[in-house]
Every structure is written in structure tokens, then in C-alpha cells.
Motif scaffolding. Structure first.
Motif, PDB file in Angstrom:
ATOM      1  N   LEU A   1       0.865  -1.179   0.000  1.00 38.60           N
ATOM      2  CA  LEU A   1       0.000   0.000   0.000  1.00 38.60           C
ATOM      3  C   LEU A   1       0.896   1.221   0.000  1.00 38.60           C
ATOM      4  O   LEU A   1       2.108   1.105   0.174  1.00 38.60           O
ATOM      5  CB  LEU A   1      -0.928   0.022   1.227  1.00 38.60           C
ATOM      6  N   SER A   2       0.304   2.375  -0.231  1.00 35.08           N
ATOM      7  CA  SER A   2       1.120   3.578  -0.168  1.00 35.08           C
ATOM      8  C   SER A   2       1.093   4.113   1.251  1.00 35.08           C
ATOM      9  O   SER A   2       0.142   3.870   1.995  1.00 35.08           O
ATOM     10  CB  SER A   2       0.602   4.628  -1.151  1.00 35.08           C
ATOM     11  N   LEU A   3       2.136   4.825   1.625  1.00 34.98           N
ATOM     12  CA  LEU A   3       2.196   5.412   2.969  1.00 34.98           C
ATOM     13  C   LEU A   3       1.418   6.728   2.995  1.00 34.98           C
ATOM     14  O   LEU A   3       0.906   7.140   4.041  1.00 34.98           O
ATOM     15  CB  LEU A   3       3.659   5.660   3.335  1.00 34.98           C
ATOM     16  N   GLU A   4       1.318   7.363   1.822  1.00 38.75           N
ATOM     17  CA  GLU A   4       0.692   8.677   1.741  1.00 38.75           C
ATOM     18  C   GLU A   4      -0.796   8.641   2.081  1.00 38.75           C
ATOM     19  O   GLU A   4      -1.289   9.497   2.809  1.00 38.75           O
ATOM     20  CB  GLU A   4       0.882   9.286   0.350  1.00 38.75           C
ATOM     21  N   ARG A   5      -1.482   7.631   1.530  1.00 41.18           N
ATOM     22  CA  ARG A   5      -2.933   7.650   1.722  1.00 41.18           C
ATOM     23  C   ARG A   5      -3.333   7.532   3.196  1.00 41.18           C
ATOM     24  O   ARG A   5      -4.093   8.363   3.687  1.00 41.18           O
ATOM     25  CB  ARG A   5      -3.616   6.570   0.877  1.00 41.18           C
ATOM     26  N   PRO A   6      -2.814   6.535   3.920  1.00 39.50           N
ATOM     27  CA  PRO A   6      -3.192   6.500   5.344  1.00 39.50           C
ATOM     28  C   PRO A   6      -2.750   7.744   6.112  1.00 39.50           C
ATOM     29  O   PRO A   6      -3.435   8.178   7.047  1.00 39.50           O
ATOM     30  CB  PRO A   6      -2.500   5.243   5.881  1.00 39.50           C
ATOM     31  N   THR A   7      -1.620   8.339   5.708  1.00 37.64           N
ATOM     32  CA  THR A   7      -1.156   9.547   6.396  1.00 37.64           C
ATOM     33  C   THR A   7      -2.111  10.705   6.147  1.00 37.64           C
ATOM     34  O   THR A   7      -2.451  11.463   7.060  1.00 37.64           O
ATOM     35  CB  THR A   7       0.253   9.935   5.910  1.00 37.64           C
ATOM     36  N   MET A   8      -2.569  10.819   4.894  1.00 34.82           N
ATOM     37  CA  MET A   8      -3.490  11.911   4.564  1.00 34.82           C
ATOM     38  C   MET A   8      -4.810  11.750   5.307  1.00 34.82           C
ATOM     39  O   MET A   8      -5.416  12.727   5.728  1.00 34.82           O
ATOM     40  CB  MET A   8      -3.724  11.963   3.047  1.00 34.82           C
ATOM     41  N   ILE A   9      -5.232  10.479   5.466  1.00 27.59           N
ATOM     42  CA  ILE A   9      -6.472  10.246   6.202  1.00 27.59           C
ATOM     43  C   ILE A   9      -6.253  10.543   7.683  1.00 27.59           C
ATOM     44  O   ILE A   9      -7.034  11.221   8.324  1.00 27.59           O
ATOM     45  CB  ILE A   9      -6.959   8.784   5.998  1.00 27.59           C
ATOM     46  N   LYS A  10      -5.121  10.068   8.198  1.00 23.36           N
ATOM     47  CA  LYS A  10      -4.814  10.248   9.623  1.00 23.36           C
ATOM     48  C   LYS A  10      -4.714  11.720   9.986  1.00 23.36           C
ATOM     49  O   LYS A  10      -5.199  12.155  11.021  1.00 23.36           O
ATOM     50  CB  LYS A  10      -3.486   9.544   9.922  1.00 23.36           C
ATOM     51  N   TYR A  11      -4.043  12.520   9.152  1.00 23.69           N
ATOM     52  CA  TYR A  11      -3.809  13.929   9.477  1.00 23.69           C
ATOM     53  C   TYR A  11      -4.773  14.858   8.748  1.00 23.69           C
ATOM     54  O   TYR A  11      -4.566  16.073   8.716  1.00 23.69           O
ATOM     55  CB  TYR A  11      -2.352  14.305   9.172  1.00 23.69           C
ATOM     56  N   ARG A  12      -5.821  14.290   8.156  1.00 24.08           N
ATOM     57  CA  ARG A  12      -6.869  15.086   7.497  1.00 24.08           C
ATOM     58  C   ARG A  12      -6.275  16.071   6.483  1.00 24.08           C
ATOM     59  O   ARG A  12      -6.551  17.272   6.507  1.00 24.08           O
ATOM     60  CB  ARG A  12      -7.697  15.863   8.532  1.00 24.08           C
ATOM     61  N   ILE A  13      -5.442  15.565   5.592  1.00 20.91           N
ATOM     62  CA  ILE A  13      -4.841  16.388   4.544  1.00 20.91           C
ATOM     63  C   ILE A  13      -5.486  15.954   3.232  1.00 20.91           C
ATOM     64  O   ILE A  13      -5.504  14.762   2.921  1.00 20.91           O
ATOM     65  CB  ILE A  13      -3.307  16.154   4.481  1.00 20.91           C
ATOM     66  N   ASP A  14      -6.053  16.900   2.483  1.00 16.02           N
ATOM     67  CA  ASP A  14      -6.755  16.459   1.270  1.00 16.02           C
ATOM     68  C   ASP A  14      -5.954  16.675  -0.011  1.00 16.02           C
ATOM     69  O   ASP A  14      -6.332  16.154  -1.057  1.00 16.02           O
ATOM     70  CB  ASP A  14      -8.147  17.092   1.168  1.00 16.02           C
ATOM     71  N   ASN A  15      -4.856  17.424   0.058  1.00 14.02           N
ATOM     72  CA  ASN A  15      -4.024  17.574  -1.140  1.00 14.02           C
ATOM     73  C   ASN A  15      -2.619  17.074  -0.819  1.00 14.02           C
ATOM     74  O   ASN A  15      -1.996  17.528   0.136  1.00 14.02           O
ATOM     75  CB  ASN A  15      -3.980  19.042  -1.566  1.00 14.02           C
ATOM     76  N   ILE A  16      -2.142  16.178  -1.664  1.00 13.26           N
ATOM     77  CA  ILE A  16      -0.843  15.545  -1.387  1.00 13.26           C
ATOM     78  C   ILE A  16       0.288  16.568  -1.403  1.00 13.26           C
ATOM     79  O   ILE A  16       1.317  16.389  -0.756  1.00 13.26           O
ATOM     80  CB  ILE A  16      -0.576  14.386  -2.380  1.00 13.26           C
ATOM     81  N   ARG A  17       0.060  17.688  -2.115  1.00 14.89           N
ATOM     82  CA  ARG A  17       1.107  18.716  -2.173  1.00 14.89           C
ATOM     83  C   ARG A  17       1.292  19.395  -0.816  1.00 14.89           C
ATOM     84  O   ARG A  17       2.316  20.007  -0.563  1.00 14.89           O
ATOM     85  CB  ARG A  17       0.765  19.747  -3.240  1.00 14.89           C
ATOM     86  N   ASN A  18       0.267  19.316   0.034  1.00 17.77           N
ATOM     87  CA  ASN A  18       0.409  19.869   1.383  1.00 17.77           C
ATOM     88  C   ASN A  18       1.097  18.888   2.320  1.00 17.77           C
ATOM     89  O   ASN A  18       1.406  19.222   3.456  1.00 17.77           O
ATOM     90  CB  ASN A  18      -0.963  20.219   1.963  1.00 17.77           C
ATOM     91  N   LEU A  19       1.311  17.695   1.832  1.00 16.73           N
ATOM     92  CA  LEU A  19       1.951  16.665   2.659  1.00 16.73           C
ATOM     93  C   LEU A  19       3.417  16.482   2.280  1.00 16.73           C
ATOM     94  O   LEU A  19       4.268  16.246   3.124  1.00 16.73           O
ATOM     95  CB  LEU A  19       1.214  15.328   2.483  1.00 16.73           C
ATOM     96  N   PHE A  20       3.700  16.610   0.983  1.00 18.16           N
ATOM     97  CA  PHE A  20       5.023  16.240   0.490  1.00 18.16           C
ATOM     98  C   PHE A  20       5.462  17.251  -0.554  1.00 18.16           C
ATOM     99  O   PHE A  20       4.682  17.625  -1.421  1.00 18.16           O
ATOM    100  CB  PHE A  20       4.933  14.835  -0.129  1.00 18.16           C
ATOM    101  N   GLY A  21       6.697  17.697  -0.480  1.00 12.31           N
ATOM    102  CA  GLY A  21       7.225  18.612  -1.484  1.00 12.31           C
ATOM    103  C   GLY A  21       7.482  19.999  -0.938  1.00 12.31           C
ATOM    104  O   GLY A  21       7.368  20.243   0.255  1.00 12.31           O
ATOM    105  N   HIS A  22       7.798  20.916  -1.856  1.00 12.67           N
ATOM    106  CA  HIS A  22       8.263  22.244  -1.424  1.00 12.67           C
ATOM    107  C   HIS A  22       7.137  23.138  -0.926  1.00 12.67           C
ATOM    108  O   HIS A  22       7.391  24.197  -0.380  1.00 12.67           O
ATOM    109  CB  HIS A  22       8.995  22.928  -2.566  1.00 12.67           C
ATOM    110  N   LYS A  23       5.886  22.727  -1.108  1.00 10.93           N
ATOM    111  CA  LYS A  23       4.796  23.590  -0.657  1.00 10.93           C
ATOM    112  C   LYS A  23       4.313  23.228   0.755  1.00 10.93           C
ATOM    113  O   LYS A  23       3.367  23.808   1.251  1.00 10.93           O
ATOM    114  CB  LYS A  23       3.628  23.504  -1.632  1.00 10.93           C
TER     115      LYS A  23
END
Lengths: 178, 326
Positions: free
Chosen positions: A141-163
Motif C-alpha cells: 500500500l502507499s504510505l501517503e494515503r493512510p497519512t493523509m487520512i490520519k492527518y486530514r490532509i486532502d491535497n498531497i502537495r500539502n503533505l510532500f514537497g516544497h509547498k
């Protein structure tokens, strides 16, 4: 053979299985996992980036069955807090049978795909020199999806990268699955 | 000043004073006399004949007339005879102007409107009337009373905040003056590292998997050979992930130096044997390391088709975002 940025951590799993089959003293049953970065040259959107993290589990043992795979996946996801699971037959190039894993999303109130799984094809295992009745089951599975659900982040760019906002990282609470 | 007070060179105490100051209108009245005095002077100058309201308005201005005429009437300085107004007294005492002069003088630093007991020279009643007429306003002035402090000196010497190694070396610490320790200050915030949310979840997943008896694989390299990434897994040629559009190939070094040769041979022969992946191997090995044995076929088949094309078609031709990621 060309060099590339790995498209999945299964590239390491194949090496580990080969080593396991050819180690001194011969094959011994083993459970492996990895959580690391992989790269896909595909268009980016709110849920996809060119790089993401893959969580992968591999079990190599004598006479494993699909039931072992189902049980292992269920144990893992139960510990992560996802208790309602469904499996859907799927096609993967190197596993047969293969199953997509669906989890019931309590917020969205619908079944969402959370992973993929299968039993490695015997044609793939045979050249490694694994004993005949050894089966290898794997899921990922991907690590991003459960993390986004866990931390209520709806855009992956707010989770990973320069933004990514540094304050979000500073104030993010400890991750716990109770 | 705060710094000087902090070092006890001086001591200061805050003071507050309230005083009345003239408004813009008040300044005019103070200079020209009150509106009623101006009106009276105008009417008086007309003598026995007096003047009409319109004449007064034209002579002293509408605003002055409006306030002044009424006050003159109230004080009985002028009286109305029909449409004309005539003066009833010879001269008037313009108390308003005098009061404003007192207020104006009080702004001179040598004088003060306030007496020592903080009461005004003018009665509250008078001041209230002036305030009502918007001729004066109350202003509060903050100031400090500064006196010599216990550590007063003509030359300023900075006190040491910390004991340093240099002071110990030179012996300066014996004579140096130290600033008193401030126990009230909040300590400096320690800027430690913070784990990214992904790493927090990873740490938790790792713990769970280790609990389940899994061992972590050494995945600490991102560059991989296409042999291990694709061929060893029998990933078909037509799988979208294998397409150049989906894979980042490395330019330098472009090719893999070596893979286990015996295993490579076995993978190769299996690729040739299994029906579902027949022909895959040709492509990858012909573009490979020349030191490794070449396939029997002389040319690569660029667009080979799987025998069981029907099975792989959805994945092979589907959109790139929808795919099994295992």
C-alpha cells in the motif's frame, strides 16, 4: 539492462528472495517488510506525485495459501485501525491470484481501495531456486494515503514537497493507532 | 531611559497631568473676544439707530451671530425693538475671553492651571461651560519624574550578564559588576527537529510490522537495475509501468554492470518458456550489457504482443493512474 529509479520496492523484494533461496544453509521461512520511496513518471494531481512511499510485506514459507495472505493482511490492517476489509480479484503481472484490498472509510462512508496483494507466480519463484513447495505472499500500500487520512490532509502537495507548511510539521500530533 | 533605569543609573516614576487646552474656536475667541462681545460691539457701533439681524449677520458672520446674539439677549446687553436691536449698556465685561486667556496662559510651563492640590484656578462650573461651548478640551499628559538612581554615575559602564572564560582568565570577575539574574524571563525556545507526518506514520507502521515478526529489507537505494525492477518479476513489456513514460531511466550510468549470472540465465529461459510472458526477455536483454549472453533472436521486437493479450489489455492500455501498484 538499463538503470532506473525503482518503480516499486518489490525490486528489493526480488533480490531478498533470491538471496534467501541461495543463502548458506539453504532457504528458511522468512517475513520481510519495507517502507520506502518509489518513483513513477506520471502526471501529478491532488492525490498523485512522481514519488511516493510504498509499504510492502512479503512472507516466504512452505505451503502458504491464499488464506494465509488474507489473515496476514487482516492482522496488519486491524492493528492500523481498519477493521472492515473486502478483497476483490485483480490482475498483477507477477502475482496470481491477486487481490485488491478495500477498506471501509468511516468519514467518506464508502469502500476505498487501500492496497494490493497476491501470491507470487511459480514461474517467478522457480528461477530463484526456492524449494518447490515454497510459496510467497505479498501485499502493499502507499504510505501517503493512510497519512493523509490520519492527518486530514486532502491535497498531497500539502503533505510532500516544497509547498509543505513547516508549521504543520511542527504541530502535527504523534501518530497512534489505538 | 528604561535601559538607564534598569542599570539603576536613574530612577523614574510615571506622572500624569490633566490640563485644559484651547480648541481652534477657543483660540479665535481668545484673540478676538467672545461671540457675544463681538456682537455687542457691532450693535453698539450702530448707536441709537441699532441694526437688523441681517446687518449683524453680514457684519460679524453667521456663526458668530448665531451664538453671540442669543447670549447678548440673555445677558441683557442688547434689546430688541421691533426688527432692530440696540445696545442697552455702555460697555460689557467679556468674562469668556478672560477665562480663555487664563486657560491659554496655563499652557505656559511656568504657570499651571492646576493648583498644587490638583484643582483648577478656574471653577469647575466655568470650565464646564467653556467645554460645553467647545472652546476648551481636557487633555491628559503623561510624563516621568526622573531622579538620580542608587548607581548614578557620569560615565556609563555596561554590566556583565554572564560570567565568561575570559573574565576568569583575566581575573576581571573579581571586580566586574553583574546584572541581577532575572528569574522572570521565559527561556529561549529550543528548536529541535520535528518528524514529518509521513515519518510518524512510517514509524508506527514499522512498529506494527516488527510486532508481527517481519524483518526490514535494506531499501536504502533508489537506483535499481531494470533486471530486478522488471525482469526478475516477469513484468511484461506492455505493462504501463515499464513504458518509458512511466519510468525514470538513469542516463549516467545508463546500464547495470552485473547481475547474478546463473540466475539471469534461469530467468531468461523461464521468460522464453512461459506462455504468458513469451518474448519479454528478448527486449530487455538485447538492450543490455554486452558482456552478458545475447538472445538467440538477432533483433528486438519493439511492439511484441502477449499471447494472452486479452488478459493484460486493461492494464496495458488503461490510463496510467489506474493500475495495480504492487
Amino acid at each position: 539492462m538499463k538503470n532506473l529509479l525503482r518503480t516499486h520496492t518489490t525490486a528489493i523484494s526480488s533480490q531478498m528472495l533470491w538471496k534467501l533461496a541461495n543463502q548458506q544453509g539453504g532457504f528458511k521461512p522468512m517475513k520481510y517488510f519495507s517502507i520506502d520511496r518509489v518513483f513513477r513518471n506520471e502526471s501529478m494531481d491532488a492525490t498523485h506525485l512522481c514519488e511516493f512511499h510504498q509499504v510492502e510485506g512479503v512472507v516466504a514459507d512452505y505451503n502458504l495459501s491464499l488464506g494465509d495472505l488474507l489473515g496476514t493482511i487482516e492482522t496488519f490492517f486491524n492493528k492500523v485501525g481498519i477493521t472492515k476489509l473486502r478483497f476483490k480479484p485483480a490482475f498483477n503481472p507477477y502475482t496470481e491470484p491477486s487481490m485488491e484490498i478495500f477498506g471501509y472509510h468511516p468519514d467518506l462512508k464508502k469502500w476505498t481501495e487501500i492496497g494490493n496483494s497476491g501470491m507470487f507466480r511459480p514461474e517467478m519463484l522457480a528461477p530463484m531456486g526456492l524449494p518447490e513447495n515454497v510459496r510467497v505472499i505479498a501485499w502493499g500500500l502507499s504510505l501517503e494515503r493512510p497519512t493523509m487520512i490520519k492527518y486530514r490532509i486532502d491535497n498531497i502537495r500539502n503533505l510532500f514537497g516544497h509547498k509543505v507548511e513547516l508549521n504543520r510539521t511542527r504541530s502535527a500530533p504523534v501518530c497512534r493507532f489505538d | 531611559m528604561n535601559a538607564l533605569a534598569g542599570d539603576q543609573f536613574v530612577s523614574s516614576s510615571p506622572m500624569k497631568a490633566r490640563s485644559y487646552v484651547l480648541t481652534t474656536e477657543g483660540v479665535i475667541v481668545c484673540a478676538n473676544g467672545s461671540q457675544e462681545a463681538v456682537c455687542f460691539a457691532f450693535v453698539k457701533a450702530k448707536g441709537e439707530a441699532g441694526c437688523s439681524r441681517e446687518e449683524l449677520e453680514a457684519g460679524v458672520g453667521k456663526d458668530v451671530c448665531k451664538v453671540g446674539m442669543g447670549n447678548c439677549m440673555k445677558q441683557k446687553w442688547i434689546k430688541k425693538a421691533g426688527d432692530t436691536m440696540v445696545a442697552t449698556v455702555d460697555s460689557v465685561d467679556d468674562s469668556t475671553q478672560k477665562e480663555l486667556k487664563v486657560v491659554s496662559d496655563s499652557l505656559n510651563p511656568n504657570k499651571n492651571l492646576m493648583n498644587d492640590d490638583n484643582t483648577s484656578c478656574l471653577s469647575d462650573k466655568v470650565l464646564n461651560v467653556l467645554k460645553k461651548r467647545k472652546l476648551v478640551k481636557l487633555e491628559e499628559i503623561s510624563h516621568f519624574k526622573i531622579t538620580k538612581g542608587p548607581q548614578f554615575a557620569l560615565e556609563r559602564k555596561k554590566k556583565a550578564a554572564d560570567l565568561t572564560k575570559e573574565m576568569l582568565d583575566s581575573g576581571e570577575w573579581k571586580t566586574a559588576q553583574f546584572r541581577p539574574y532575572n528569574f522572570q524571563t521565559v527561556g529561549e525556545k529550543v528548536g529541535g527537529g520535528y518528524l514529518h507526518p509521513l515519518l510518524k506514520v512510517r514509524a508506527e507502521f514499522r512498529k506494527i510490522l516488527m510486532e508481527m515478526g517481519f524483518n526490514e529489507m535494506p531499501t536504502n537505494k533508489w537506483v535499481e537495475s531494470s533486471f530486478w525492477n522488471f525482469d526478475a518479476l516477469f513484468q511484461p513489456q506492455s505493462h504501463p509501468a515499464r513504458d518509458a513514460h512511466d519510468t525514470f531511466f538513469i542516463k549516467n550510468p545508463e546500464l547495470t554492470r552485473s547481475v547474478p549470472e546463473e540466475y539471469y540465465e534461469r530467468v531468461k529461459s523461464m521468460h522464453e518458456k512461459v506462455s504468458w510472458c513469451f518474448g519479454c526477455f528478448i527486449f530487455f536483454s538485447s538492450s543490455s550489457n554486452p558482456s552478458l549472453p545475447h538472445p538467440t533472436q538477432p533483433n528486438p521486437i519493439p511492439t511484441h504482443k502477449h499471447q494472452n493479450r486479452e488478459e493484460t489489455a486493461p492494464l496495458a492500455t488503461g490510463t496510467t493512474s489506474k493500475r495495480g501498484r504492487l
